[in-house]
Design an enzyme around this catalytic site. Sequence first.
Site, PDB file in Angstrom:
ATOM      1  N   GLY A   7       3.559  18.422  42.936  1.00  0.00           N
ATOM      2  CA  GLY A   7       3.389  17.801  41.956  1.00  0.00           C
ATOM      3  C   GLY A   7       4.721  17.231  41.851  1.00  0.00           C
ATOM      4  N   LYS A  11       8.903  15.771  42.126  1.00  0.00           N
ATOM      5  CA  LYS A  11       8.794  14.456  43.139  1.00  0.00           C
ATOM      6  C   LYS A  11      10.201  13.917  42.364  1.00  0.00           C
ATOM      7  CE  LYS A  11       3.968  13.908  45.247  1.00  0.00           C
ATOM      8  NZ  LYS A  11       2.953  13.186  44.846  1.00  0.00           N
ATOM      9  N   VAL A  78      -3.003  30.078  46.568  1.00  0.00           N
ATOM     10  CA  VAL A  78      -2.046  31.222  45.721  1.00  0.00           C
ATOM     11  C   VAL A  78      -2.800  32.847  45.561  1.00  0.00           C
ATOM     12  CG1 VAL A  78      -0.838  29.736  44.460  1.00  0.00           C
ATOM     13  CG2 VAL A  78      -2.688  30.689  43.237  1.00  0.00           C
ATOM     14  N   ASP A 169      16.523  26.488  32.043  1.00  0.00           N
ATOM     15  CA  ASP A 169      16.160  25.780  31.066  1.00  0.00           C
ATOM     16  C   ASP A 169      17.030  24.590  31.037  1.00  0.00           C
ATOM     17  OD1 ASP A 169      16.325  24.306  28.928  1.00  0.00           O
ATOM     18  OD2 ASP A 169      16.727  26.581  27.265  1.00  0.00           O
ATOM     19  N   HIS A 170      15.957  23.181  31.771  1.00  0.00           N
ATOM     20  CA  HIS A 170      17.136  22.375  32.024  1.00  0.00           C
ATOM     21  C   HIS A 170      18.148  22.383  31.042  1.00  0.00           C
ATOM     22  CE1 HIS A 170      13.671  20.023  30.055  1.00  0.00           C
ATOM     23  NE2 HIS A 170      15.269  19.591  30.257  1.00  0.00           N
ATOM     24  N   HIS A 232      14.932  25.612  23.847  1.00  0.00           N
ATOM     25  CA  HIS A 232      16.725  24.461  24.830  1.00  0.00           C
ATOM     26  C   HIS A 232      16.846  24.992  22.858  1.00  0.00           C
ATOM     27  CE1 HIS A 232      14.630  23.169  28.106  1.00  0.00           C
ATOM     28  NE2 HIS A 232      13.040  21.884  27.249  1.00  0.00           N
TER      29      HIS A 232
END
Length: 489
Positions: A7, A11, A78, A169-170, A232
Site C-alpha cells: 500500500g 511505500k 487476512v 497519531d503521526h 490530531h
Amino acid sequence: MIFGATGDLAKRKLFPSLYRLYQKGKLSERFAVVGVARRALSNEEFQLSVKESIEAASDKNGNHDEFISHFHYHSHDVTDSSSYLSLKQMASDLDSHYGLGGNRIFYLAMAPEFFGTIAEHLKADGLTDVAGFKRLVIEKPFGHDVESAKQLNKQIRNAFSEDEIYRIDHYLGKEMVQNIEVIRFANAIFEPLWNNRYISNIQLTSSEVLGVEERGRYYETSGALRDMVQNHMLQMVALLAMEPPIRLTTEEIRSEKVKVLRAMRPLEGDAVNEHFVRGQYGKGKIDEEEVPAYRDEPMVDPSSNTETFVAGKLLIDNFRWAGVPIYIRTGKRMETKSTKIVIQFKDIPMNLYYQSEQTLNPNLLVIHIQPGEGISLYLNAKKSGQNVEATPVKLNFANKGIDGINTPEAYEKLLFDCMRGDATNFTHWDEVALSWSFVDKISEVWESEKAENFPNYESGTMGPREADQLLEKDGFFWWPVTDLNVDNC
C-alpha cells in the site's frame, strides 16, 4: 510484519523511515521485515518495490542491497487461518536465522475494518506466542465513533494488552509537537504564565492546500471532524493544556492529557453550532490553477453534507484554563499548507505607549509545526529614533536553520519509539474514548441537519466567513498564518 505492505503508506513512509533508522545505526543487522499483503509477489519483486521506495525518498546512489535483503514477502488472506500458519512458520524461520529472540512488531497499515480480524487471528493462530515482546501498531482511524471504537478495542484487547498496543497519531511524532513539553516545562519565563491570568486565547490551525484527491470514498464517511479534530487537534490541545506531570514517563504524561480531555466542556444541541463551524470547499484557484469543488471530486456525493473544514471554540473547565478560549481550525483546499499554534498573551493593564495611529501589539508565542519548524516570540521594543515609540519585534528559532539540523520524519521517530517500547507519543485507549465522546455529540447534530450553504468557502481561502465571526464574538481574530511564518535563520 507490515500488513498492507504493497500500500501507499508502506511505500511512502514506512520503508523510507526504516531505511533511515538503518543508515543511522539505530536498526542493527539483526532484523527482518515481512511484507504481508493479498497480492501475489515473489521475494525479489517485493524487495525491488522496497528499493524503489527508498530511492524515491532518499539518494539513489546509496547501497540499498544489504538493507533490502532483510525484507521478505508473504501473500496473505487476512480471514484464512491457514495463511496465518504459513506466516507463523516464516516468522519462526526468520527468528532463528537472525537471532531475534522472539521479538515481534505487527504493523497494520491497511483498511481499519480488518484491524480486529487480524488481531484475533494473530492470537488464535499462535503468532503472538513468542519468547520476546509482541507489539501491535495501528493507524488511525481507531473506530468511526465511540461505540465502534469500543468494539474494536475489545477485539484487539483479546489478543494484546493495553501496554502492547501502539495507536499511531503521526502528529505526535513531529518534532515541534514533542517540543511543546520542553517549551513549557523547561523554561521559567513560560510555565508561570501558562494560565488564565496571562493568556487571553490559544489558536491551533492545521490547513491543507490539497483536496480529498482519490480519498473521496473514505472522506465521505469521515469528514474533517473525524479525520483531523478527533485525533490530531485534540492531542495538541491536551499537550498544550495539561498540568506538569510528576515525571516525564509515559504513564504520567498520559494521565495529565486524559485530565484535560475530561475537563473539556461537552457540547450538545444548540451549543454545537454556537461553538463550532463547518465548511465545504467550492471550486477556486490554487497556484493559479483551477480546482474543482468537493462535490465534483471522484467518489463524492454531488449533494454531499460532509464537512471539509471545521473551526471550533473549546473551553476547559479547570482551575488553570477557566475562561480561556482555545480555537481550532482545520480544512482542505485552503490558502496555504500550515500547522501552527499561536498563544496570545493578555494586554498589559495600562498602555503607556499608546499612539493615536497605533495600538500596542499583544505578545505572541508561535509554535511552527509544519512546513517550517521552530518557535517565534513577538515582543515590543523601542523604535529607532528620537521618540519613545514601541514597535513589534520577532525572535526566531528555526529548527532547520540551526547547525544544519534536519528533523527526522515523524514515522521514523515513532517506529524507533515502538522498537524501544516507549509509548509516550502514542495514544492510550482512555484518550481515544474521551476524544470520540466529545466529537460524537457534534457529529450527531451535523448529521441530523443538512448544511444549507454548502459549499461555503472558495478553494484557496482560509475557510468560511462564519469561522471569523466565531472569534469576532469574543473580540479576537485569527492570526494570519502566512504572516507568522518562521524565518530560516
